[in-house]
Structure formats: structure tokens, C-alpha cells
Write an enzyme that holds these catalytic residues in place. Structure first.
Site, PDB file in Angstrom:
ATOM      1  N   SER A   1       0.842  -1.198   0.000  1.00  0.00           N
ATOM      2  CA  SER A   1       0.000   0.000   0.000  1.00  0.00           C
ATOM      3  C   SER A   1       0.874   1.244   0.000  1.00  0.00           C
ATOM      4  O   SER A   1       1.754   1.398   0.846  1.00  0.00           O
ATOM      5  CB  SER A   1      -0.917   0.032   1.221  1.00  0.00           C
ATOM      6  OG  SER A   1      -1.646   1.254   1.220  1.00  0.00           O
TER       7      SER A   1
ATOM      8  N   VAL B   1       7.262   2.061   4.425  1.00  0.00           N
ATOM      9  CA  VAL B   1       8.241   1.421   3.539  1.00  0.00           C
ATOM     10  C   VAL B   1       7.815   1.581   2.083  1.00  0.00           C
ATOM     11  O   VAL B   1       8.644   1.863   1.209  1.00  0.00           O
ATOM     12  CB  VAL B   1       8.444  -0.067   3.906  1.00  0.00           C
ATOM     13  CG1 VAL B   1       9.374  -0.750   2.910  1.00  0.00           C
ATOM     14  CG2 VAL B   1       9.014  -0.197   5.317  1.00  0.00           C
ATOM     15  N   CYS B   2       6.528   1.467   1.800  1.00  0.00           N
ATOM     16  CA  CYS B   2       6.033   1.621   0.427  1.00  0.00           C
ATOM     17  C   CYS B   2       6.260   3.045  -0.069  1.00  0.00           C
ATOM     18  O   CYS B   2       6.657   3.263  -1.224  1.00  0.00           O
ATOM     19  CB  CYS B   2       4.555   1.268   0.351  1.00  0.00           C
ATOM     20  SG  CYS B   2       4.192  -0.429   0.865  1.00  0.00           S
ATOM     21  N   ASP B   3       6.022   4.015   0.789  1.00  0.00           N
ATOM     22  CA  ASP B   3       6.275   5.413   0.494  1.00  0.00           C
ATOM     23  C   ASP B   3       7.754   5.607   0.143  1.00  0.00           C
ATOM     24  O   ASP B   3       8.089   6.184  -0.894  1.00  0.00           O
ATOM     25  CB  ASP B   3       5.890   6.250   1.714  1.00  0.00           C
ATOM     26  CG  ASP B   3       6.188   7.728   1.568  1.00  0.00           C
ATOM     27  OD1 ASP B   3       5.239   8.511   1.463  1.00  0.00           O
ATOM     28  OD2 ASP B   3       7.383   8.106   1.578  1.00  0.00           O
TER      29      ASP B   3
ATOM     30  N   THR C   1       8.740   3.903  -3.231  1.00  0.00           N
ATOM     31  CA  THR C   1       8.276   4.627  -4.412  1.00  0.00           C
ATOM     32  C   THR C   1       9.085   5.903  -4.617  1.00  0.00           C
ATOM     33  O   THR C   1       9.475   6.231  -5.743  1.00  0.00           O
ATOM     34  CB  THR C   1       6.769   4.925  -4.293  1.00  0.00           C
ATOM     35  OG1 THR C   1       6.097   3.671  -4.075  1.00  0.00           O
ATOM     36  CG2 THR C   1       6.236   5.582  -5.550  1.00  0.00           C
TER      37      THR C   1
END
Length: 166
Positions: free
Chosen positions: A54, A59-61, A64
Site C-alpha cells: 500500500s 516502507v512503500c512510500d 516509491t
């Protein structure tokens, strides 16, 4: 199949694990404007595909943002971030984060990408963290299934794989 955990709990991955040297499977995901995006749309380019559970998590932020920074230095390369977040949420996040070099796409509709690449988490209906590099001839040249979904991928290895893919 790759074996991964999510917050240290084993999860079941749906679909087929892709391996280096194989032809990349096609998929259909949605762009932020709800138009369909397929692998064929970027034919003739190297594709670096960053897969995140998500976009709204730490971590996804970071993942990306890191690939967004690196994308500027990659020639003839399309960088995609795939998640099951709604396209509207992805668009809002990209605007707030200033993401310009990565295209976020949503697999929320039917898990087409998740099942084609073996990253759909059955128990959570999220995608497992992974990175794939596909060359201009649609051959997988790099595949990393991150063993613990809350950990970072190997950024350097993925970037090097994208730089050396033709």
C-alpha cells in the site's frame, strides 16, 4: 512459489512465480485516470516494476520515492509502482509526494498483475513487496520477492539490473 511473510506471519501467494529468463506475463491494471495499462503499452522499453502492499505505508512510500529519484537516470525505462490502492488514492499520494518519474497503477479491480506475477496475498488481498525488471523484448531479467513484506527491497540490485537490461 516464493515464501514470504507479512509482519512475520506466513501468507499464501496466488498466481505463478516469475523467474529470470522467462517471458513476462501480460497484465491489465488501471492508471490514475482509470484507463487500462498493460505490459504491451511499454513495449520496446525496459520496465522496472516496483510492487508495494500500500502506497500509504512507510516502507512503500520510501520505496516509491527512491525509485522515483532513480528513474530520472534510467534511459529508455518505464518505472511502474503497482499496488491494490484505488487509483484515486494513488493520484492524491503522487501529487502530495511530487512523484513525476514513476507511474502508479492499481491492481485493485481483479488482481491481474498480482496473479500473473505471483504476488497476490490471499489472506489480505494485498500485493507482496517485489521488484521486477523486464527488458525491451519482454524477458524478465530481474525478480526479487522480498521475503518479509515489511522490509525494503534491494534497491541497488534492481537499479543495476534496469541499467544493464536492453
Amino acid at each position: 512459489m516464493a515464501e514470504i511473510t507479512f509482519k512475520n506471519n506466513p501468507v499464501t501467494l496466488l498466481g505463478t512465480e516469475v523467474k529470470v529468463g522467462e517471458k513476462a506475463p501480460n497484465f491489465t491494471v488501471l492508471a490514475n485516470d482509470l484507463s487500462e495499462v498493460t505490459l504491451a503499452d511499454s513495449k520496446g522499453k525496459v520496465r522496472l516494476i516496483s510492487v508495494v502492499p500500500s502506497i500509504d505505508t512507510g516502507v512503500c512510500d520510501q520505496q516509491t520515492r527512491r525509485f522515483n529519484e532513480e528513474a530520472a537516470g534510467l534511459e529508455n525505462t518505464q518505472v511502474l509502482t503497482v499496488s491494490v490502492d484505488l487509483p484515486f488514492a494513488q493520484k492524491r499520494w503522487c501529487a502530495a509526494a511530487g512523484i513525476e518519474n514513476v507511474q502508479t497503477v492499481s491492481d485493485h479491480r481483479d488482481l491481474s498483475f498480482g496473479e500473473a506475477f505471483g504476488v497476490a496475498i490471499e489472506e489480505l488481498r494485498l500485493l507482496a513487496r517485489a521488484v521486477f525488471v523486464i527488458d525491451s523484448n519482454d524477458v524478465v531479467t530481474y525478480a526479487e520477492y522480498v521475503s518479509e513484506a515489511t522490509n525494503h527491497p534491494d534497491y541497488e540490485a534492481a537499479i543495476e539490473a534496469a541499467k544493464s537490461a536492453k
